[in-house]
Scaffold this motif. Structure first.
Motif, short mmCIF file in Angstrom:
data_model
loop_
_atom_site.label_atom_id
_atom_site.label_comp_id
_atom_site.label_asym_id
_atom_site.label_seq_id
_atom_site.Cartn_x
_atom_site.Cartn_y
_atom_site.Cartn_z
N VAL A 56 5.53 -13.26 -5.86
CA VAL A 56 5.61 -12.63 -7.18
C VAL A 56 6.94 -11.91 -7.35
N HIS A 57 7.48 -11.38 -6.26
CA HIS A 57 8.77 -10.69 -6.28
C HIS A 57 9.67 -11.28 -5.20
N ALA A 58 10.97 -11.21 -5.41
CA ALA A 58 11.93 -11.73 -4.43
C ALA A 58 12.22 -10.70 -3.35
N ASP A 59 12.63 -11.17 -2.18
CA ASP A 59 13.10 -10.26 -1.15
C ASP A 59 14.22 -9.38 -1.71
N GLY A 60 14.21 -8.13 -1.31
CA GLY A 60 15.21 -7.18 -1.81
C GLY A 60 14.72 -6.36 -2.99
N THR A 61 13.51 -6.68 -3.48
CA THR A 61 12.96 -5.97 -4.64
C THR A 61 12.34 -4.64 -4.21
N LEU A 62 12.67 -3.59 -4.91
CA LEU A 62 12.05 -2.28 -4.70
C LEU A 62 10.70 -2.27 -5.39
N ILE A 63 9.64 -2.01 -4.63
CA ILE A 63 8.29 -2.08 -5.17
C ILE A 63 7.56 -0.75 -5.01
N GLU A 64 6.54 -0.55 -5.84
CA GLU A 64 5.72 0.65 -5.78
C GLU A 64 4.41 0.33 -5.06
N ALA A 65 3.71 1.36 -4.65
CA ALA A 65 2.39 1.16 -4.06
C ALA A 65 1.48 0.45 -5.05
N GLY A 66 0.76 -0.54 -4.58
CA GLY A 66 -0.12 -1.31 -5.45
C GLY A 66 0.51 -2.57 -6.00
N ARG B 7 0.81 -1.20 0.00
CA ARG B 7 0.00 0.00 0.00
C ARG B 7 0.85 1.26 0.00
N GLN B 8 2.17 1.06 -0.02
CA GLN B 8 3.10 2.18 -0.15
C GLN B 8 4.38 1.62 -0.74
N PRO B 9 5.23 2.48 -1.33
CA PRO B 9 6.48 1.97 -1.92
C PRO B 9 7.47 1.54 -0.86
N GLY B 10 8.34 0.61 -1.24
CA GLY B 10 9.36 0.15 -0.30
C GLY B 10 10.13 -1.01 -0.86
N VAL B 11 10.85 -1.69 0.02
CA VAL B 11 11.64 -2.87 -0.34
C VAL B 11 11.04 -4.06 0.39
N VAL B 12 10.68 -5.09 -0.34
CA VAL B 12 10.04 -6.24 0.27
C VAL B 12 11.08 -7.15 0.93
#
Length: 286
Positions: free
Chosen positions: A79-89, A52-57
């Motif tokens: 869907v994404h690996a740990d360490g991935t920078l993600i956007e909100a949504g 719900r907000q950008p960050g690193v998973v």
């Protein structure tokens, strides 16, 4: 961007134990009475965990373990690996399986995932702030009791590095040790006589006189505590070729780059694990 491609997974047993303790706390003696009362035993569901907000998973394996322990029939697909920078949504995982199990595990899974992703996100901000200086961002022992290994993993997922894990794997002589031992040289000398040759010895110093004493006694690493920038730069120069340097004490995102620019090898930041905001992620059924 920090390289987290070689991020080693967390030990499975450690993850299982942490999750089991959290689930026991949540289910108590009666279990999930809300779900038991409202959801038919055979009901199935599909859902997604999304940011719900950008960050690193970070912490997907821990979240997966929570669902697996509650009901092994739940399919958890990252869907994404740990360490991935993600956007909100961004969808980070998809789930399918028994609805009761998914609801019962939801909060524990999200608590771990939000906590660890928050640590990774704050770490990435510090790492990005010192890019190009050559300094490494490292964490401390200021962690949630019982969750240190998980939080230190999240620091690595954010591109940071780990300091010692506990009291057992490195010598760190701090101000109270120095006071009780009778001085810097006395404390370092005693440590050298006590530990094996494979154990590194770090000493916390607050001024240049203490630094000179630590170097003279043969310290491997010096922790330059709460020094101003001019003193830090002088200290780094005196240590060059003699000891690894670490800056510490009240480091913030506003000050970290100027600290790193003095030439220190490491900048330790307690806030990475004791003050990182939880990353907001949610599970929604489709």
């Amino acid at each position: 961007m920090p390289d987290t491609q070689d991020l080693a997974p967390l030990p499975a047993g450690l993850v299982a134990d942490a999750v089991a303790a959290a689930l026991a706390e949540d289910f108590g003696l009666a279990g999930d009475i809300t779900t038991a009362a409202t959801i038919p035993a055979g009901a199935m569901a599909r859902g997604v965990i999304a940011a719900r907000q950008p960050g690193v998973v970070a912490g997907l394996a821990v979240a997966a373990e929570a669902f697996a322990q509650v009901d092994p029939a739940i399919l958890f697909e990252p869907v994404h690996a740990d360490g991935t920078l993600i956007e909100a949504g961004t969808v980070v995982a998809r789930l399918e399986g028994p609805a009761r199990g998914m609801l019962g595990a939801e909060r524990v899974a999200l608590n771990f995932l939000g906590l660890l992703s928050g640590v990774a996100t704050l770490t990435r901000r510090f790492v990005d702030a010192v890019e190009g200086t050559g300094a490494r961002i490292v964490c401390t022992r200021k962690t949630v009791p019982g969750l240190r290994a998980l939080q230190k993993y999240a620091v690595r997922a954010g591109g940071g590095h780990n300091h010692r894990f506990g009291l057992y794997d490195a010598v760190l002589i701090k101000d109270n040790h120095i006071a009780a031992a009778g001085g810097v040289a006395a404390a370092v000398g005693a440590a050298k006589r006590h530990v094996g040759h494979m154990v590194r010895i770090e000493v916390e110093v607050t001024d240049l006189d203490e630094l000179d004493a630590a170097l003279g006694a043969g310290a491997d690493v010096v922790l330059l505590d709460n020094m101003d920038l001019a003193m830090l730069a002088e200290a780094v120069g005196r240590c060059r070729g003699r000891a690894v340097t670490e800056a510490s004490g009240g480091v913030t995102l506003d000050t970290v780059r100027s600290i790193a620019a003095t030439g220190v090898d490491l900048v330790s930041v307690g806030a990475l694990t004791h003050s990182a905001p939880v990353l907001d992620l949610g599970l929604d059924f489709e």
